[in-house]
Design a protein around this motif. Structure first.
Motif, PDB file in Angstrom:
ATOM      1  N   HIS A 119     143.362  86.718  63.665  1.00 37.04           N
ATOM      2  CA  HIS A 119     141.942  86.385  63.801  1.00 37.04           C
ATOM      3  C   HIS A 119     141.418  85.709  62.542  1.00 37.04           C
ATOM      4  CE1 HIS A 119     141.584  88.277  67.643  1.00 37.04           C
ATOM      5  NE2 HIS A 119     141.968  89.450  67.181  1.00 37.04           N
ATOM      6  N   LEU A 120     141.869  86.170  61.374  1.00 32.11           N
ATOM      7  CA  LEU A 120     141.443  85.541  60.127  1.00 32.11           C
ATOM      8  C   LEU A 120     141.906  84.091  60.056  1.00 32.11           C
ATOM      9  CD1 LEU A 120     141.931  88.278  57.381  1.00 32.11           C
ATOM     10  CD2 LEU A 120     139.805  87.476  58.397  1.00 32.11           C
ATOM     11  N   ASP A 121     143.152  83.843  60.469  1.00 30.23           N
ATOM     12  CA  ASP A 121     143.659  82.469  60.492  1.00 30.23           C
ATOM     13  C   ASP A 121     142.810  81.605  61.426  1.00 30.23           C
ATOM     14  OD1 ASP A 121     145.677  83.037  58.706  1.00 30.23           O
ATOM     15  OD2 ASP A 121     147.222  83.269  60.251  1.00 30.23           O
ATOM     16  N   GLY A 122     142.459  82.169  62.566  1.00 28.79           N
ATOM     17  CA  GLY A 122     141.627  81.433  63.513  1.00 28.79           C
ATOM     18  C   GLY A 122     140.259  81.121  62.939  1.00 28.79           C
ATOM     19  N   LEU A 123     139.692  82.069  62.195  1.00 24.14           N
ATOM     20  CA  LEU A 123     138.382  81.836  61.572  1.00 24.14           C
ATOM     21  C   LEU A 123     138.478  80.770  60.479  1.00 24.14           C
ATOM     22  CD1 LEU A 123     136.849  85.417  61.325  1.00 24.14           C
ATOM     23  CD2 LEU A 123     136.016  83.493  62.674  1.00 24.14           C
ATOM     24  N   GLU A 124     139.570  80.780  59.724  1.00 23.03           N
ATOM     25  CA  GLU A 124     139.753  79.755  58.690  1.00 23.03           C
ATOM     26  C   GLU A 124     139.849  78.364  59.314  1.00 23.03           C
ATOM     27  OE1 GLU A 124     143.056  80.768  56.179  1.00 23.03           O
ATOM     28  OE2 GLU A 124     142.111  82.621  55.524  1.00 23.03           O
TER      29      GLU A 124
ATOM     30  N   LYS B 173     129.881  83.479  63.894  1.00 22.70           N
ATOM     31  CA  LYS B 173     128.938  83.500  65.021  1.00 22.70           C
ATOM     32  C   LYS B 173     129.605  82.965  66.285  1.00 22.70           C
ATOM     33  CE  LYS B 173     124.831  81.167  66.595  1.00 22.70           C
ATOM     34  NZ  LYS B 173     124.105  79.948  66.378  1.00 22.70           N
ATOM     35  N   ARG B 174     130.265  81.820  66.172  1.00 22.08           N
ATOM     36  CA  ARG B 174     130.926  81.217  67.344  1.00 22.08           C
ATOM     37  C   ARG B 174     132.068  82.097  67.837  1.00 22.08           C
ATOM     38  NH1 ARG B 174     131.258  74.745  65.799  1.00 22.08           N
ATOM     39  NH2 ARG B 174     129.027  74.504  65.336  1.00 22.08           N
ATOM     40  N   TYR B 175     132.796  82.702  66.906  1.00 21.17           N
ATOM     41  CA  TYR B 175     133.907  83.581  67.286  1.00 21.17           C
ATOM     42  C   TYR B 175     133.373  84.783  68.065  1.00 21.17           C
ATOM     43  CZ  TYR B 175     137.859  86.737  66.877  1.00 21.17           C
ATOM     44  OH  TYR B 175     138.880  87.595  67.162  1.00 21.17           O
ATOM     45  N   ASN B 176     132.322  85.402  67.544  1.00 19.13           N
ATOM     46  CA  ASN B 176     131.736  86.556  68.237  1.00 19.13           C
ATOM     47  C   ASN B 176     131.195  86.164  69.604  1.00 19.13           C
ATOM     48  OD1 ASN B 176     132.366  88.371  66.206  1.00 19.13           O
ATOM     49  ND2 ASN B 176     130.418  88.078  65.156  1.00 19.13           N
ATOM     50  N   GLU B 177     130.589  84.992  69.695  1.00 17.32           N
ATOM     51  CA  GLU B 177     130.102  84.519  70.991  1.00 17.32           C
ATOM     52  C   GLU B 177     131.250  84.320  71.974  1.00 17.32           C
ATOM     53  OE1 GLU B 177     127.874  81.025  69.962  1.00 17.32           O
ATOM     54  OE2 GLU B 177     126.093  82.181  69.412  1.00 17.32           O
ATOM     55  N   SER B 178     132.382  83.832  71.473  1.00 21.29           N
ATOM     56  CA  SER B 178     133.531  83.634  72.371  1.00 21.29           C
ATOM     57  C   SER B 178     134.085  84.975  72.839  1.00 21.29           C
ATOM     58  CB  SER B 178     134.613  82.799  71.693  1.00 21.29           C
ATOM     59  OG  SER B 178     135.292  83.545  70.699  1.00 21.29           O
ATOM     60  N   LEU B 179     134.047  85.993  71.967  1.00 20.82           N
ATOM     61  CA  LEU B 179     134.501  87.317  72.376  1.00 20.82           C
ATOM     62  C   LEU B 179     133.577  87.903  73.453  1.00 20.82           C
ATOM     63  CD1 LEU B 179     135.566  89.026  69.021  1.00 20.82           C
ATOM     64  CD2 LEU B 179     137.039  88.089  70.813  1.00 20.82           C
ATOM     65  N   GLU B 180     132.269  87.728  73.265  1.00 21.44           N
ATOM     66  CA  GLU B 180     131.299  88.203  74.252  1.00 21.44           C
ATOM     67  C   GLU B 180     131.535  87.491  75.575  1.00 21.44           C
ATOM     68  OE1 GLU B 180     127.416  87.608  72.630  1.00 21.44           O
ATOM     69  OE2 GLU B 180     127.749  89.052  71.010  1.00 21.44           O
ATOM     70  N   HIS B 181     131.823  86.215  75.521  1.00 21.99           N
ATOM     71  CA  HIS B 181     132.064  85.436  76.741  1.00 21.99           C
ATOM     72  C   HIS B 181     133.321  85.953  77.441  1.00 21.99           C
ATOM     73  CE1 HIS B 181     132.883  82.369  79.567  1.00 21.99           C
ATOM     74  NE2 HIS B 181     132.146  81.427  79.036  1.00 21.99           N
ATOM     75  N   GLN B 182     134.360  86.270  76.687  1.00 22.71           N
ATOM     76  CA  GLN B 182     135.605  86.781  77.257  1.00 22.71           C
ATOM     77  C   GLN B 182     135.392  88.140  77.896  1.00 22.71           C
ATOM     78  OE1 GLN B 182     138.508  86.808  74.134  1.00 22.71           O
ATOM     79  NE2 GLN B 182     138.751  84.585  74.142  1.00 22.71           N
TER      80      GLN B 182
END
Length: 108
Positions: free
Chosen positions: A16-21, A96-105
């Motif tokens: 997840h950290l790599d994805g955020l980077e 923010k975008r990552y958390n939104e994608s998790l909520e969407h999933q």
């Protein structure tokens, strides 16, 4: 000695950290987060990013200021502050975008 970082929860965390980077790097290329975009540059200064380095700026300005050398040093410090402001903004947007994608999933 056992390497805990090999366990799945640690692997997931670092994945997840790599994805955020990567997401942060992509966001940095967007005009509103790009420090080389003049509007973004000026917005960063308007948002008081230089207060974080005010002591360094004061030090540069108070010593025997040589315009040929001092301007470059001053400019480097200002650009670095703007750049760090943009990185922070891009990291915040990536989270923010990552958390939104998790909520969407979770909804799907």
């Amino acid at each position: 000695m056992y390497d805990r970082w090999l366990e799945q929860p640690y692997q997931d965390h670092y994945h997840h950290l790599d994805g955020l980077e990567e997401m942060t790097e992509q966001i940095m290329s967007e005009p509103e987060f790009d420090p080389n975009n003049v509007e973004t540059f000026l917005d960063a200064i308007d948002n008081a990013c230089l207060y974080a380095i005010k002591d360094k700026l004061a030090e540069i300005l108070q010593k025997d200021f040589d315009p040929q050398l001092g301007d470059k040093e001053l400019g480097n410090e200002i650009y670095a502050a703007v750049y760090m402001h943009c990185v922070y903004a891009a990291e915040t947007e990536a989270i923010k975008r990552y958390n939104e994608s998790l909520e969407h999933q979770e909804r799907d």
